[in-house]
Design an enzyme around this catalytic site. Structure first.
Site, PDB file in Angstrom:
ATOM      1  N   ASN A   1     -60.331 -44.460 -59.556  1.00  0.00           N
ATOM      2  CA  ASN A   1     -61.690 -45.009 -59.624  1.00  0.00           C
ATOM      3  C   ASN A   1     -61.910 -45.677 -60.980  1.00  0.00           C
ATOM      4  O   ASN A   1     -62.832 -45.327 -61.734  1.00  0.00           O
ATOM      5  CB  ASN A   1     -62.726 -43.918 -59.370  1.00  0.00           C
ATOM      6  CG  ASN A   1     -64.022 -44.466 -58.811  1.00  0.00           C
ATOM      7  OD1 ASN A   1     -64.219 -45.683 -58.745  1.00  0.00           O
ATOM      8  ND2 ASN A   1     -64.913 -43.592 -58.407  1.00  0.00           N
TER       9      ASN A   1
ATOM     10  N   HIS B   1     -72.534 -38.882 -58.634  1.00  0.00           N
ATOM     11  CA  HIS B   1     -71.944 -38.621 -57.324  1.00  0.00           C
ATOM     12  C   HIS B   1     -72.931 -37.965 -56.368  1.00  0.00           C
ATOM     13  O   HIS B   1     -72.858 -38.180 -55.156  1.00  0.00           O
ATOM     14  CB  HIS B   1     -70.701 -37.742 -57.470  1.00  0.00           C
ATOM     15  CG  HIS B   1     -69.472 -38.500 -57.833  1.00  0.00           C
ATOM     16  ND1 HIS B   1     -69.089 -38.715 -59.136  1.00  0.00           N
ATOM     17  CD2 HIS B   1     -68.515 -39.109 -57.066  1.00  0.00           C
ATOM     18  CE1 HIS B   1     -67.960 -39.417 -59.157  1.00  0.00           C
ATOM     19  NE2 HIS B   1     -67.597 -39.663 -57.926  1.00  0.00           N
TER      20      HIS B   1
END
Length: 463
Positions: free
Chosen positions: A318, A349
């Site tokens: 990521n 998140h």
């Protein structure tokens, strides 16, 4: 999931058309901005229905902040509003759906838009609210000197190439792409006359797109086979725990973690291919003279699978989110930048407890790994056999540490997470705490990092 794949495949075709028929030589920047924005809005509505209103509300709220807030506070207000709105949406999903995943999960695009909003706000603050001497070399390069127009702002946040799965890119890079300067700027970094060229080459992304589409196909096949057959939930099955030795459980943990990766490989590589197909993502020429299209790449699979340190693994997984965290948090944190960055990542998140178990564990393991590396790695660099042995051991430890850390991220809830950590005796937590007690590391303060950044900037200016 079907809508997601359908939109991304359609976006891929639209990207090729955009690059060929709406290239900067055929269409004005305004037309390119408008097309990218309108198609992005259409994809959002098609994929998420009325839930897409959340994307548009957040975008317009922060456009108001960007134009009305005072310059010294523009990045603070944008950050609080964007992260606050994202967190409220995460909370509503938890309490309404009780840990369930929405069939129409709009949180992914909202997370990407939050990254872009905060990225632009920080870079705008750097460009019009700070002196050049206060900035790092990278902050100087990416600083935005004037507020964008509404069309530029909407295009950056809602363009069809990244609205579904990202990635987040820098505002100046995106504007340079729309205006046709993106590739040209990177090519000027090379002396082409010495290479026998009488003019600048014209790199084509077709090869890079085909290669990335092959990766997405393989990832899809692996997802449909491995992921379904090796569920993470099995590592806390009572029968499995009773009959399987500790080392075998660790081995199976590695297998199920590997099986969970293909869906991320698929989504991120396909998103990268979409941007490349539109002509966006050129990053320059490597030492072998090969054109590189990895400016927006979100992962480096080889470096992930061969990582010999926790840091190396994180830096190649990521990638664009890691870059965002660095730019909006790590580089700006007055103290404890590592801990604050992990906490921000968890908050971004969502609010599933598993995320916080993962990122808080990540803080411990990162600091412990850094302490071990700083204190002992140099002893193993004196000979090739020692270095090979060191790499093999650190690879194995890194892979197991990652598996141990990310298991709660996949399981999400508290009960299975605690059950899992009990089953493996909290060994990584205990070892990390012992390392930090025996090999303490001194947190790098903001002033120290500022001095280092200023030295780097002065060095670049002198060159």
């Amino acid at each position: 999931q079907i809508n997601f794949v359908a939109c991304q495949l359609f976006a891929l075709l639209a990207a090729f058309w955009f690059r060929i028929y709406l290239s900067p030589s055929h269409a004005s920047s305004a037309v390119r901005h408008a097309f990218a924005t309108l198609f992005g809005i259409y994809f959002a509505v098609f994929c998420f229905g009325w839930y897409s209103i959340h994307l548009f509300v957040l975008v317009m709220m922060n456009y108001g902040i960007m134009n009305m807030a005072s310059v010294p506070n523009i990045h603070r207000y944008s950050f609080v509003v964007a992260m606050g709105y994202l967190t409220l949406c995460h909370i509503s999903r938890i309490y309404i759906f009780h840990y369930g995943i929405l069939t129409t999960d709009f949180s992914g695009p909202l997370m990407i838009i939050t990254q872009k909003i905060t990225t632009l706000a920080c870079q705008l603050h750097d460009g019009i609210g700070r002196q050049a001497e206060e900035l790092t070399a990278e902050q100087n390069r990416l600083a935005v000197k004037s507020r964008p127009s509404l069309l530029e702002y909407l295009s950056y946040l809602l363009n069809f190439m990244s609205i579904i799965a990202g990635p987040c890119s820098n505002y100046k890079d995106y504007i340079a792409f729309i205006e046709g300067r993106h590739v040209h700027m990177k090519l000027l970094e090379v002396n082409w006359k010495q290479k026998g060229y009488d003019r600048l080459p014209d790199p084509s992304p077709t090869g890079a797109v085909m290669y990335k589409l092959c990766i997405t196909l393989v990832s899809l096949i692996l997802f449909l086979t491995l992921t379904k057959n090796f569920p993470m939930a099995y590592i806390i099955d009572d029968e499995f725990l009773d009959k399987t030795p500790f080392l075998s459980r660790l081995g199976y943990l590695y297998v199920v973690t590997q099986a969970a990766k293909p869906k991320y490989y698929f989504a991120w590589t396909l998103a990268d291919a979409v941007n490349n197909a539109a002509g966006y993502g050129f990053s320059g020429v490597d030492e072998r003279g090969t054109f590189r299209w990895d400016l927006l790449s979100n992962l480096n699979i080889w470096n992930i699978e061969t990582a010999t340190s926790f840091k190396m693994y994180i830096e190649n997984w990521n990638i664009q989110t890691a870059a965002w965290l660095k730019r909006v948090c790590y580089d700006r944190a007055p103290w404890y930048p590592t801990a604050l960055t992990f906490i921000l990542s968890a908050l971004w998140h969502g609010i599933y407890p598993g995320y916080y178990f993962t990122f808080l564990t990540g803080i411990l393991i990162t600091l412990a790994a850094r302490a071990i590396r700083n204190n002992y790695r140099h002893y193993f660099l004196s000979s090739v056999p020692l270095k090979i042995a060191y790499d093999i051991v650190t690879w194995a430890v890194t892979q197991l540490a990652v598996c141990y850390t990310v298991a709660p991220f996949v399981m999400l809830a508290v009960e299975p997470t605690i059950k899992f950590y009990k089953s493996v005796y909290f060994h990584m937590h205990i070892l990390s705490i012992l390392v930090l007690l025996l090999l303490p590391i001194r947190p790098q303060t903001h002033s120290v990092r500022r001095a280092q950044n200023q030295a780097m900037l002065n060095s670049i200016k002198s060159k």
